[in-house]
Motif scaffolding. Structure first.
Motif, PDB file in Angstrom:
ATOM      1  N   ALA A 121       0.857  -1.181   0.000  1.00 29.14           N
ATOM      2  CA  ALA A 121       0.000   0.000   0.000  1.00 29.14           C
ATOM      3  C   ALA A 121       0.892   1.230   0.000  1.00 29.14           C
ATOM      4  O   ALA A 121       1.845   1.327   0.779  1.00 29.14           O
ATOM      5  N   ARG A 122       0.593   2.141  -0.904  1.00 29.96           N
ATOM      6  CA  ARG A 122       1.341   3.395  -0.905  1.00 29.96           C
ATOM      7  C   ARG A 122       0.772   4.315   0.174  1.00 29.96           C
ATOM      8  O   ARG A 122      -0.426   4.279   0.459  1.00 29.96           O
ATOM      9  N   SER A 123       1.641   5.103   0.786  1.00 23.08           N
ATOM     10  CA  SER A 123       1.106   6.118   1.684  1.00 23.08           C
ATOM     11  C   SER A 123       1.563   7.503   1.224  1.00 23.08           C
ATOM     12  O   SER A 123       0.969   8.506   1.582  1.00 23.08           O
ATOM     13  N   GLU A 124       2.613   7.553   0.370  1.00 19.37           N
ATOM     14  CA  GLU A 124       3.001   8.841  -0.199  1.00 19.37           C
ATOM     15  C   GLU A 124       1.907   9.262  -1.180  1.00 19.37           C
ATOM     16  O   GLU A 124       1.270   8.387  -1.758  1.00 19.37           O
ATOM     17  N   PRO A 125       1.662  10.528  -1.444  1.00 16.47           N
ATOM     18  CA  PRO A 125       2.361  11.681  -0.862  1.00 16.47           C
ATOM     19  C   PRO A 125       1.686  12.199   0.399  1.00 16.47           C
ATOM     20  O   PRO A 125       1.753  13.412   0.670  1.00 16.47           O
ATOM     21  N   ILE A 126       0.998  11.344   1.147  1.00 19.11           N
ATOM     22  CA  ILE A 126       0.278  11.823   2.332  1.00 19.11           C
ATOM     23  C   ILE A 126       1.242  11.808   3.524  1.00 19.11           C
ATOM     24  O   ILE A 126       1.522  10.744   4.091  1.00 19.11           O
ATOM     25  N   ARG A 127       1.749  12.934   3.900  1.00 19.71           N
ATOM     26  CA  ARG A 127       2.641  12.994   5.060  1.00 19.71           C
ATOM     27  C   ARG A 127       1.861  12.711   6.344  1.00 19.71           C
ATOM     28  O   ARG A 127       0.661  12.971   6.405  1.00 19.71           O
ATOM     29  N   GLY A 128       2.546  12.190   7.314  1.00 26.34           N
ATOM     30  CA  GLY A 128       1.900  11.906   8.601  1.00 26.34           C
ATOM     31  C   GLY A 128       1.304  10.517   8.669  1.00 26.34           C
ATOM     32  O   GLY A 128       0.670  10.143   9.661  1.00 26.34           O
ATOM     33  N   SER A 129       1.516   9.707   7.609  1.00 29.17           N
ATOM     34  CA  SER A 129       0.911   8.375   7.597  1.00 29.17           C
ATOM     35  C   SER A 129       1.538   7.430   8.611  1.00 29.17           C
ATOM     36  O   SER A 129       1.063   6.320   8.816  1.00 29.17           O
ATOM     37  N   ASP A 130       2.634   7.884   9.236  1.00 26.56           N
ATOM     38  CA  ASP A 130       3.264   7.029  10.243  1.00 26.56           C
ATOM     39  C   ASP A 130       2.769   7.331  11.662  1.00 26.56           C
ATOM     40  O   ASP A 130       3.233   6.735  12.629  1.00 26.56           O
ATOM     41  N   LEU A 131       1.803   8.219  11.780  1.00 23.11           N
ATOM     42  CA  LEU A 131       1.253   8.510  13.105  1.00 23.11           C
ATOM     43  C   LEU A 131       0.488   7.303  13.644  1.00 23.11           C
ATOM     44  O   LEU A 131       0.003   6.468  12.873  1.00 23.11           O
ATOM     45  N   ASP A 132       0.372   7.227  14.958  1.00 22.82           N
ATOM     46  CA  ASP A 132      -0.506   6.220  15.548  1.00 22.82           C
ATOM     47  C   ASP A 132      -1.941   6.458  15.083  1.00 22.82           C
ATOM     48  O   ASP A 132      -2.359   7.608  14.901  1.00 22.82           O
ATOM     49  N   ALA A 133      -2.682   5.369  14.919  1.00 14.65           N
ATOM     50  CA  ALA A 133      -4.081   5.421  14.473  1.00 14.65           C
ATOM     51  C   ALA A 133      -4.226   5.902  13.041  1.00 14.65           C
ATOM     52  O   ALA A 133      -5.300   6.307  12.613  1.00 14.65           O
ATOM     53  N   ALA A 134      -3.108   5.853  12.290  1.00 18.11           N
ATOM     54  CA  ALA A 134      -3.164   6.065  10.835  1.00 18.11           C
ATOM     55  C   ALA A 134      -2.744   4.750  10.197  1.00 18.11           C
ATOM     56  O   ALA A 134      -1.703   4.197  10.554  1.00 18.11           O
TER      57      ALA A 134
ATOM     58  N   HIS B 249     -15.699  10.157   7.196  1.00 20.55           N
ATOM     59  CA  HIS B 249     -15.417  11.157   6.160  1.00 20.55           C
ATOM     60  C   HIS B 249     -14.516  10.525   5.119  1.00 20.55           C
ATOM     61  O   HIS B 249     -13.513   9.905   5.466  1.00 20.55           O
ATOM     62  N   LEU B 250     -14.902  10.655   3.849  1.00 21.59           N
ATOM     63  CA  LEU B 250     -14.075  10.083   2.792  1.00 21.59           C
ATOM     64  C   LEU B 250     -13.590  11.195   1.873  1.00 21.59           C
ATOM     65  O   LEU B 250     -14.399  11.974   1.344  1.00 21.59           O
ATOM     66  N   PHE B 251     -12.297  11.281   1.699  1.00 22.47           N
ATOM     67  CA  PHE B 251     -11.681  12.328   0.870  1.00 22.47           C
ATOM     68  C   PHE B 251     -11.207  11.725  -0.451  1.00 22.47           C
ATOM     69  O   PHE B 251     -10.430  10.770  -0.460  1.00 22.47           O
ATOM     70  N   GLN B 252     -11.687  12.292  -1.553  1.00 17.49           N
ATOM     71  CA  GLN B 252     -11.295  11.790  -2.863  1.00 17.49           C
ATOM     72  C   GLN B 252     -10.796  12.967  -3.692  1.00 17.49           C
ATOM     73  O   GLN B 252     -11.472  13.994  -3.803  1.00 17.49           O
TER      74      GLN B 252
ATOM     75  N   LEU C 249      -9.037   8.685  13.730  1.00 22.22           N
ATOM     76  CA  LEU C 249      -8.634   7.484  12.988  1.00 22.22           C
ATOM     77  C   LEU C 249      -8.450   7.920  11.543  1.00 22.22           C
ATOM     78  O   LEU C 249      -9.261   8.677  11.018  1.00 22.22           O
ATOM     79  N   ALA C 250      -7.373   7.465  10.924  1.00 21.41           N
ATOM     80  CA  ALA C 250      -7.171   7.769   9.502  1.00 21.41           C
ATOM     81  C   ALA C 250      -6.835   6.485   8.767  1.00 21.41           C
ATOM     82  O   ALA C 250      -6.035   5.672   9.237  1.00 21.41           O
ATOM     83  N   ILE C 251      -7.507   6.308   7.620  1.00 23.16           N
ATOM     84  CA  ILE C 251      -7.216   5.180   6.742  1.00 23.16           C
ATOM     85  C   ILE C 251      -6.695   5.778   5.444  1.00 23.16           C
ATOM     86  O   ILE C 251      -7.385   6.589   4.823  1.00 23.16           O
ATOM     87  N   VAL C 252      -5.511   5.382   5.047  1.00 24.56           N
ATOM     88  CA  VAL C 252      -4.931   5.905   3.811  1.00 24.56           C
ATOM     89  C   VAL C 252      -4.986   4.804   2.755  1.00 24.56           C
ATOM     90  O   VAL C 252      -4.359   3.752   2.901  1.00 24.56           O
ATOM     91  N   GLY C 253      -5.779   5.054   1.723  1.00 23.63           N
ATOM     92  CA  GLY C 253      -5.905   4.070   0.637  1.00 23.63           C
ATOM     93  C   GLY C 253      -5.721   4.787  -0.687  1.00 23.63           C
ATOM     94  O   GLY C 253      -6.680   5.058  -1.389  1.00 23.63           O
TER      95      GLY C 253
ATOM     96  N   ILE D 217     -11.019   8.845   5.829  1.00 23.99           N
ATOM     97  CA  ILE D 217     -10.505   7.909   4.842  1.00 23.99           C
ATOM     98  C   ILE D 217      -9.926   8.734   3.698  1.00 23.99           C
ATOM     99  O   ILE D 217     -10.625   9.581   3.126  1.00 23.99           O
ATOM    100  N   VAL D 218      -8.679   8.501   3.396  1.00 23.95           N
ATOM    101  CA  VAL D 218      -8.022   9.244   2.322  1.00 23.95           C
ATOM    102  C   VAL D 218      -7.947   8.337   1.105  1.00 23.95           C
ATOM    103  O   VAL D 218      -7.214   7.345   1.096  1.00 23.95           O
ATOM    104  N   GLY D 219      -8.739   8.652   0.080  1.00 25.93           N
ATOM    105  CA  GLY D 219      -8.753   7.837  -1.135  1.00 25.93           C
ATOM    106  C   GLY D 219     -10.061   7.083  -1.287  1.00 25.93           C
ATOM    107  O   GLY D 219     -10.501   6.404  -0.370  1.00 25.93           O
TER     108      GLY D 219
END
Lengths: 477, 477
Positions: free
Chosen positions: B115-128, B202-205, B264-268, B180-182
């Motif tokens: 799973a890619r997490s770039e270019p979303i900075r902060g994806s290494d935070l807890d609960a992400a 919340h879903l961000f597209q 809570l953040a889900i990066v997809g 949710i990012v993506g």
């Protein structure tokens, strides 16, 4: 001026032809003769009207009278075509106003099929029915409804139903025991419909399984499921005659001597094409007894077309003429003929023998050549395998067993048929098989199909792919 | 003695290859190196485990450890292959016991995707989280479960899960708001999963519609349906970074400056092929960045194969290499390579780009080339039409709107793609389109397909046929 296009029969094929023609060539005169009062109705919906899931008879009409008018179709109900003169290009018509000759430019024979009741004697008794047409469907529902709750107007018939007959059945006490003669589509669907009215249902099938055209792998689970649902199945039981008491069905007798008391009988022993109007003409019939046609639906006589349940079609697997009277074929052929008469020669399309039927909660499908003897007759060396796989990923709720049979020709590896049965989205999966048959695919090609996968809808290997894998392995042996 | 077959990666492609090879050639030594502890698990089931519809992590395993043993596969968990020397035919392995070189006779690269997490900075935070692997799925479910109800042992992990991480998340208070990012598969499936836990979703597209690869005709109903189900959709919203508080996600910020508080953040935001181990070798990558292979899954280097999410495949519509990392492709290619290495050269099969996804109650499917620009790039002149038809006969209970889009090439009339969306058996119908694509059918041929009809399952004209009729009409204009 060109004589009008005359269409004989106002159901799926006839009205599809009329609609398409009037759209493509609005100036061409089109007359549709229909001997009954009902036109454009869904035969296949009748068991669900009887069951009560469909409320009104008019819900089963594909086209309302207003829609037919809007399309500029000159529809003559209660006009029966009783003869055709292909030299003079006329049809003889009996109508409410008397008999007359109608000249035609092109003729479309769309006379359909009728439910057979032979060789079951006694089928003319009261409370004995074939299910073919809205009048019989209405009569059965009238009989099933308790007299205190019955009203003709509740049938939603738009004034077309035989009100005298339904009123008579509506006044009778509902039956307690039903005998269904024949385990084909009608028999199986009527078992579900009658069970919903708390009638004690007995189903008599001459062979060892219902739905014989679906093969053993479907028939066996159907036997089990019908019995689970309380249907009393009499297999290998040949019904000799219905017996009556005072003009009404009181039971039946099998050739072996067994008897059953029943106060409702449904006879569903097959259909026969209505070809009488062309019998004394040069219009040729095929080996099936239905009217032979070319790929444009034209008969052996120029300018005479035939479509729907009275006509053959060509089978995409065998390439031979075949008679499989079903709804899509009728609609499609009618539409193509309408277009051809309007000037754009249009293929009616072949048939793959695709069929689906609901037996209570079981969804059953078949396509192509499922029966080994039929495949051999067509010149194939059939090899078949049957597998059972999940309908969804095993861990996903609702996954259910799905049984798929695929049949291939040993030498060519070509897929020639298949069947499917299961409770979860099984029926629609037969379309994958039908499409592969029409594409002339080998089993190896089917095995490599990129079919859909997501846990709620299918396992990684769709049941059709699992069957192809196994059959392909068998072909390599 | 021949050196063993070395397989890098113990998931769908790798274990399919190992299983098939060990069955076809039981004497050939096979070693599978897997860098993690989990093998043979269903990525696609993770959202349903998080939702709670799938109870245990081990339910998601296709093969149990015992089954792997039974197949005689020498599986080494927690062994990471860090380099390949294609001249020496060795791989460099880091394992719990140290580093070593392993010679190979044939090599199968089945390293998957991440799973890619770039270019979303902060994806290494807890609960992400990215949702890719059972450890992250377990951690999300641990976080969603109230601490008083959480027990690591309830996850059914067979001892494989990262127990420390899940225990830590299990001790936290459940989130109230999820970002949710993506809006791809993961985003849409996770919206359903999180909603089941009463989290405010919340879903961000970034683009104007979720599921962009399914096209507008699917995306628009998905927007409407997600909103009906209470998902707060932020469309055209590019997330710049997750923001944190004391090391844990506290919200996000969009490039336009908009912010949201979320715990809570889900990066997809997509996946990338794991191709690092072949980067300094002569094994060639394709334009997609995944490993280029021929029809047998062999790379540009003799005896080196690649399969699954790290490899390309060829697209049956364009004939060109394509990278569509999905489960069936991986299983099928792994299996074919196992057979090829065992001595029977076997085509891995092409891909039609078939995909289905569930968005709450909506079933979405796509196959082939749906996007006009993509079709033009492939040299086609795309014409498309979208229709809405019933899923069953209109009078039959449960009939639901089904929207089908078909895309054809104007000159040849060939079907090149399609999509479908609806609530009633819509997803499985994409298989008709996928099969027609693989058969290279024209839209006219699709229009004449003999598809199944019975009132409970389909109208006379299946929605796919209706779409073909309309598109064929447009092609004739």
């Amino acid at each position: 001026m060109t004589d009008p296009v005359v269409i004989v029969g106002g159901d799926a094929a006839g009205l599809s032809a009329a609609s398409k023609l009037s759209r493509e060539d609005p100036d061409r005169e089109v007359i549709v003769f229909e001997r009954g009062r009902w036109v454009s109705y869904a035969h296949c919906g009748e068991p669900y009207f009887i069951k009560g899931e469909v409320e009104e008879l008019t819900d089963l009409l594909s086209l309302s009278p207003a829609e037919i008018d809007d399309r500029g179709i000159d529809l003559r109900r209660e006009h029966e075509v009783v003869g055709v003169d292909t030299d003079a290009r006329t049809v003889a018509v009996d109508g409410p106003g008397g008999s007359f000759e109608q000249p035609y430019g092109d003729l479309v024979v769309a006379t359909g099929a009728r439910a057979r009741s032979e060789p079951i004697r006694g089928s003319d008794l009261d409370a004995a029915f074939t299910i073919h047409g809205l009048d019989s469907a209405a009569a059965v529902r009238a009989l099933l409804t308790p007299p205190a709750e019955f009203a003709v107007d509740d049938l939603g018939d738009n004034g077309y139903v035989d009100r005298e007959a339904v009123a008579r059945y509506g006044a009778m006490e509902p039956p307690e025991t039903a005998a269904i003669v024949g385990g084909g589509y009608v028999g199986v669907e009527m078992a579900e419909a009658l069970d919903a009215w708390d009638v004690d249902v007995h189903l008599f099938q001459r062979s060892e399984r219902p739905l014989p055209m679906f093969g053993e792998a479907v028939g066996e689970p159907v036997v089990e499921h019908l019995r689970e649902r309380g249907v009393d199945l009499h297999l290998g039981a040949e019904v000799d005659r219905l017996v009556g008491d005072d003009g009404r069905v009181s039971g039946l007798r099998c050739t072996g001597g067994a008897t059953l008391d029943a106060d409702l009988a449904i006879v569903g022993v097959g259909v026969a094409p209505n070809v009488e109007i062309v019998r004394d003409t040069p219009v040729e019939l095929g080996d099936s007894g239905a009217i032979a046609v070319d790929e444009y639906g034209e008969t052996s006589v120029d300018g005479v077309y035939a479509a729907g349940d009275c006509a053959e079609d060509r089978h995409v697997v065998t390439g031979d003429p075949s008679w499989v009277p079903l709804g899509l074929t009728a609609n499609r052929a009618g539409r193509a003929i309408g277009k051809t008469i309007a000037g754009t020669q249009t293929d009616t399309g072949g048939i793959a023998g695709t069929a689906v039927v609901k037996a209570f909660d079981l969804e059953c499908g078949r396509a192509g050549l499922v029966d080994a003897a039929e495949a051999e007759d067509a010149g194939f060396d059939p090899v078949s395998r049957t597998i059972t796989a999940g309908s969804r990923s095993g861990y996903y709720p609702g996954a259910a067993e799905t049984t798929v049979t695929l049949v291939a020709d040993r030498d060519s590896g070509r897929l020639i048929g298949g069947s499917i049965v299961g409770t979860d989205r099984a029926a629609v999966r037969i379309d994958t098989i039908a499409t592969a048959l029409e594409g002339g695919m080998t089993v190896g090609e089917v095995e490599r199909l990129d079919l859909a996968y997501a846990p709620p809808f299918s396992p990684v290997w769709d049941p059709v792919l699992v069957a192809a894998k196994v059959l392909n392995g068998a072909l390599a042996e």
